[in-house]
Write a protein that holds these residues in place. Structure first.
Motif, PDB file in Angstrom:
ATOM      1  N   LEU A   1       5.781   4.163   0.988  1.00 45.16           N
ATOM      2  CA  LEU A   1       5.319   2.809   1.262  1.00 45.16           C
ATOM      3  C   LEU A   1       4.845   2.727   2.709  1.00 45.16           C
ATOM      4  CD1 LEU A   1       5.014  -0.215   0.571  1.00 45.16           C
ATOM      5  CD2 LEU A   1       7.443  -0.489   1.115  1.00 45.16           C
ATOM      6  N   LEU A   2       3.561   2.367   2.902  1.00 43.74           N
ATOM      7  CA  LEU A   2       3.001   2.302   4.248  1.00 43.74           C
ATOM      8  C   LEU A   2       3.193   0.938   4.892  1.00 43.74           C
ATOM      9  CD1 LEU A   2      -0.393   4.208   3.775  1.00 43.74           C
ATOM     10  CD2 LEU A   2       1.842   5.130   4.448  1.00 43.74           C
ATOM     11  N   ALA A   3       2.960  -0.137   4.117  1.00 49.11           N
ATOM     12  CA  ALA A   3       3.079  -1.488   4.665  1.00 49.11           C
ATOM     13  C   ALA A   3       2.966  -2.508   3.545  1.00 49.11           C
ATOM     14  CB  ALA A   3       1.993  -1.744   5.717  1.00 49.11           C
ATOM     15  N   VAL A   4       3.353  -3.737   3.863  1.00 46.56           N
ATOM     16  CA  VAL A   4       3.246  -4.835   2.899  1.00 46.56           C
ATOM     17  C   VAL A   4       2.392  -5.948   3.503  1.00 46.56           C
ATOM     18  CG1 VAL A   4       5.430  -4.309   1.757  1.00 46.56           C
ATOM     19  CG2 VAL A   4       5.411  -5.886   3.707  1.00 46.56           C
ATOM     20  N   SER A   5       1.775  -6.738   2.632  1.00 44.00           N
ATOM     21  CA  SER A   5       0.739  -7.660   3.087  1.00 44.00           C
ATOM     22  C   SER A   5       1.229  -9.043   3.512  1.00 44.00           C
ATOM     23  CB  SER A   5      -0.292  -7.847   1.967  1.00 44.00           C
ATOM     24  OG  SER A   5       0.295  -8.542   0.864  1.00 44.00           O
ATOM     25  N   GLY A   6       2.463  -9.390   3.200  1.00 48.17           N
ATOM     26  CA  GLY A   6       2.962 -10.730   3.495  1.00 48.17           C
ATOM     27  C   GLY A   6       3.109 -11.008   4.981  1.00 48.17           C
ATOM     28  N   ALA A   7       3.311 -12.272   5.313  1.00 40.88           N
ATOM     29  CA  ALA A   7       3.505 -12.662   6.711  1.00 40.88           C
ATOM     30  C   ALA A   7       4.836 -12.141   7.248  1.00 40.88           C
ATOM     31  CB  ALA A   7       3.445 -14.179   6.841  1.00 40.88           C
ATOM     32  N   LYS A   8       5.797 -11.908   6.353  1.00 37.77           N
ATOM     33  CA  LYS A   8       7.102 -11.397   6.745  1.00 37.77           C
ATOM     34  C   LYS A   8       7.429 -10.129   5.960  1.00 37.77           C
ATOM     35  CE  LYS A   8       8.989 -16.019   7.688  1.00 37.77           C
ATOM     36  NZ  LYS A   8      10.055 -16.987   7.337  1.00 37.77           N
TER      37      LYS A   8
ATOM     38  N   GLY B   1      -2.517   3.575  -3.456  1.00 36.93           N
ATOM     39  CA  GLY B   1      -2.364   2.535  -4.471  1.00 36.93           C
ATOM     40  C   GLY B   1      -2.131   1.204  -3.792  1.00 36.93           C
ATOM     41  N   ILE B   2      -2.635   0.141  -4.393  1.00 36.00           N
ATOM     42  CA  ILE B   2      -2.411  -1.191  -3.841  1.00 36.00           C
ATOM     43  C   ILE B   2      -2.101  -2.154  -4.977  1.00 36.00           C
ATOM     44  CG2 ILE B   2      -4.899  -1.708  -3.857  1.00 36.00           C
ATOM     45  CD1 ILE B   2      -4.338  -3.320  -1.226  1.00 36.00           C
ATOM     46  N   SER B   3      -0.934  -2.793  -4.898  1.00 35.45           N
ATOM     47  CA  SER B   3      -0.506  -3.734  -5.937  1.00 35.45           C
ATOM     48  C   SER B   3       0.719  -4.482  -5.420  1.00 35.45           C
ATOM     49  CB  SER B   3      -0.174  -2.983  -7.232  1.00 35.45           C
ATOM     50  OG  SER B   3       0.024  -3.895  -8.296  1.00 35.45           O
ATOM     51  N   GLY B   4       1.273  -5.344  -6.270  1.00 38.73           N
ATOM     52  CA  GLY B   4       2.503  -6.019  -5.912  1.00 38.73           C
ATOM     53  C   GLY B   4       3.611  -5.014  -5.675  1.00 38.73           C
ATOM     54  N   TYR B   5       4.475  -5.300  -4.716  1.00 39.77           N
ATOM     55  CA  TYR B   5       5.544  -4.360  -4.374  1.00 39.77           C
ATOM     56  C   TYR B   5       6.362  -3.964  -5.603  1.00 39.77           C
ATOM     57  CZ  TYR B   5       9.959  -2.564  -2.638  1.00 39.77           C
ATOM     58  OH  TYR B   5      11.072  -1.773  -2.448  1.00 39.77           O
ATOM     59  N   GLY B   6       6.604  -4.932  -6.485  1.00 41.84           N
ATOM     60  CA  GLY B   6       7.419  -4.667  -7.668  1.00 41.84           C
ATOM     61  C   GLY B   6       6.869  -3.571  -8.557  1.00 41.84           C
ATOM     62  N   GLU B   7       5.551  -3.404  -8.565  1.00 44.53           N
ATOM     63  CA  GLU B   7       4.941  -2.367  -9.400  1.00 44.53           C
ATOM     64  C   GLU B   7       5.338  -0.967  -8.942  1.00 44.53           C
ATOM     65  OE1 GLU B   7       3.238  -2.727 -12.084  1.00 44.53           O
ATOM     66  OE2 GLU B   7       2.319  -4.717 -12.053  1.00 44.53           O
TER      67      GLU B   7
ATOM     68  N   ILE C   1       0.869  -1.182   0.000  1.00 49.08           N
ATOM     69  CA  ILE C   1       0.000   0.000   0.000  1.00 49.08           C
ATOM     70  C   ILE C   1       0.898   1.222   0.000  1.00 49.08           C
ATOM     71  CG2 ILE C   1      -1.689   1.356   1.287  1.00 49.08           C
ATOM     72  CD1 ILE C   1      -2.906  -1.201   2.311  1.00 49.08           C
ATOM     73  N   VAL C   2       0.667   2.102  -0.971  1.00 49.38           N
ATOM     74  CA  VAL C   2       1.469   3.314  -1.102  1.00 49.38           C
ATOM     75  C   VAL C   2       0.566   4.538  -1.193  1.00 49.38           C
ATOM     76  CG1 VAL C   2       3.355   2.112  -2.297  1.00 49.38           C
ATOM     77  CG2 VAL C   2       1.541   3.186  -3.632  1.00 49.38           C
ATOM     78  N   VAL C   3       1.141   5.679  -0.880  1.00 48.99           N
ATOM     79  CA  VAL C   3       0.472   6.970  -1.067  1.00 48.99           C
ATOM     80  C   VAL C   3       1.483   7.913  -1.704  1.00 48.99           C
ATOM     81  CG1 VAL C   3      -1.147   6.698   0.865  1.00 48.99           C
ATOM     82  CG2 VAL C   3       1.109   7.733   1.267  1.00 48.99           C
ATOM     83  N   PRO C   4       1.021   9.012  -2.307  1.00 46.58           N
ATOM     84  CA  PRO C   4       1.978   9.992  -2.838  1.00 46.58           C
ATOM     85  C   PRO C   4       2.867  10.530  -1.716  1.00 46.58           C
ATOM     86  CG  PRO C   4      -0.248  10.446  -3.625  1.00 46.58           C
ATOM     87  CD  PRO C   4      -0.383   9.398  -2.559  1.00 46.58           C
ATOM     88  N   ALA C   5       4.069  10.896  -2.042  1.00 53.09           N
ATOM     89  CA  ALA C   5       5.002  11.401  -1.038  1.00 53.09           C
ATOM     90  C   ALA C   5       4.457  12.639  -0.326  1.00 53.09           C
ATOM     91  CB  ALA C   5       6.345  11.717  -1.692  1.00 53.09           C
ATOM     92  N   SER C   6       3.606  13.394  -1.029  1.00 57.10           N
ATOM     93  CA  SER C   6       3.045  14.626  -0.450  1.00 57.10           C
ATOM     94  C   SER C   6       1.790  14.383   0.378  1.00 57.10           C
ATOM     95  CB  SER C   6       2.708  15.601  -1.584  1.00 57.10           C
ATOM     96  OG  SER C   6       1.775  15.001  -2.487  1.00 57.10           O
ATOM     97  N   SER C   7       1.334  13.143   0.461  1.00 58.70           N
ATOM     98  CA  SER C   7       0.098  12.825   1.170  1.00 58.70           C
ATOM     99  C   SER C   7       0.217  13.105   2.669  1.00 58.70           C
ATOM    100  CB  SER C   7      -0.257  11.356   0.956  1.00 58.70           C
ATOM    101  OG  SER C   7      -1.355  10.979   1.774  1.00 58.70           O
TER     102      SER C   7
END
Length: 319
Positions: free
Chosen positions: A219-226, A201-207, A124-130
């Protein structure tokens, strides 16, 4: 006479050896049921390189059949590849959702699942200015007014949409109230976030990786267990949202193959995933090794299909 018998025996041994060698290097044609460049295409072409490089298969070809979350390619595969032990198809979590939301006439029950291969965390990401600085800030905004928080992601019913629905449900928000904006490609979703057309935005980290590293996205957080190695971001669970999910990818064989043919294909795929070529590529692409095959994979697949049906009903995409 002895020489003749020896010659015949030698010739026979050589012929058997040649047949064995040929059997070990059988060819495969892998369908990527999506356009070139996406995750399934990358998976198929990584398989192609690894199978060839490691001399597991002599001839490996990849073909692309795009559309409807992979269900167009899946239907073609089911109808045209029956009984063909050299035919493989790549699929995954997105296809599970697409089968349900598109009321597909074919499903993963119509192919021969071989193995789960990789996983990739959603981000999950947001614009840097958010003004949203943390995942907690996003949760607060979502609880206050779900419709005011717009999410940019991939196709409706896909992994991005499912993750947003599970996220909302976990923080006590009605998943059917989320304001999800579906885009045909990752590039379009990234552009929407960068131009601040959406909240997140929500998508695979690679995007998002290059924009995150370049400072344009937060980048706010990632969805995986690790956590992702080398990435300074908490998991959803670490940030207080009880969701752990990865966008997994799998490979399946054609319907109607024999148990012996399935065993041979499974053995080749196992050699591939344990190979240096494959493992090196996982590190390069940031994919998680989630290899699972046999009865364990069949059970996991059945569980994921059931869970996906539940969340898509919660979101309102499946009745």
């Amino acid at each position: 006479m002895k020489r003749l018998l020896l010659a015949c025996a030698t010739a026979g041994a050589l012929a058997f050896s040649s047949l064995a060698a040929f059997a070990q290097t059988a060819g495969y044609e892998i369908m990527a049921p999506a356009a070139p460049g996406g995750g399934w295409d990358q998976t198929a072409r990584t398989m192609q390189i690894a199978l060839r490089t490691e001399k597991i298969a002599r001839n490996v070809q990849v073909n692309n059949v795009a559309g409807a979350g992979g269900t167009i390619g899946l239907a073609q595969f089911v109808n045209q590849a029956k009984g063909n032990p050299s035919a493989l198809i790549v699929g995954g979590y997105v296809m599970v959702g697409a089968i349900l939301t598109n009321n597909s006439a074919v499903s993963l029950a119509d192919v021969t699942p071989i193995a789960r291969l990789t996983g990739e965390s959603e981000a999950i990401v947001v614009p840097a200015s958010s003004p949203i600085k943390t995942l907690g800030d996003l949760v607060e905004a979502l609880k206050k007014d779900p419709g005011s928080v717009s999410w940019a992601g991939g196709s409706a019913g896909g992994t991005d949409h499912i993750t947003a629905g599970l996220f909302a449900k976990a923080v006590g928000v009605d998943p059917s109230k989320i304001n999800y904006v579906a885009f045909a490609g990752g590039g379009e979703a990234v552009a929407a976030v960068l131009s601040e057309q959406v909240t997140a935005g929500i998508s695979g980290y690679g995007e998002f990786e290059s924009q995150i590293k370049g400072g344009a996205l937060r980048l706010l957080a990632v969805s995986g267990a690790k956590r992702i190695d080398g990435v300074d971001a908490p998991t959803f669970k670490e940030a207080g949202v009880d969701v752990a999910l990865e966008n997994w990818r799998m490979v399946a064989a054609a319907p109607g193959i024999t148990p012996e043919q399935k065993a041979a294909i499974t053995a080749d795929i196992e050699k591939m995933v344990k190979s240096k070529t494959w493992q090196d590529t996982l590190k390069t692409r940031g994919w998680t090794d989630t290899y699972l095959s046999g009865d364990a994979f069949d059970a996991a697949l059945k569980s994921d299909i059931a869970a996906t049906g539940t969340v898509l009903k919660d979101i309102g995409l499946v009745k």
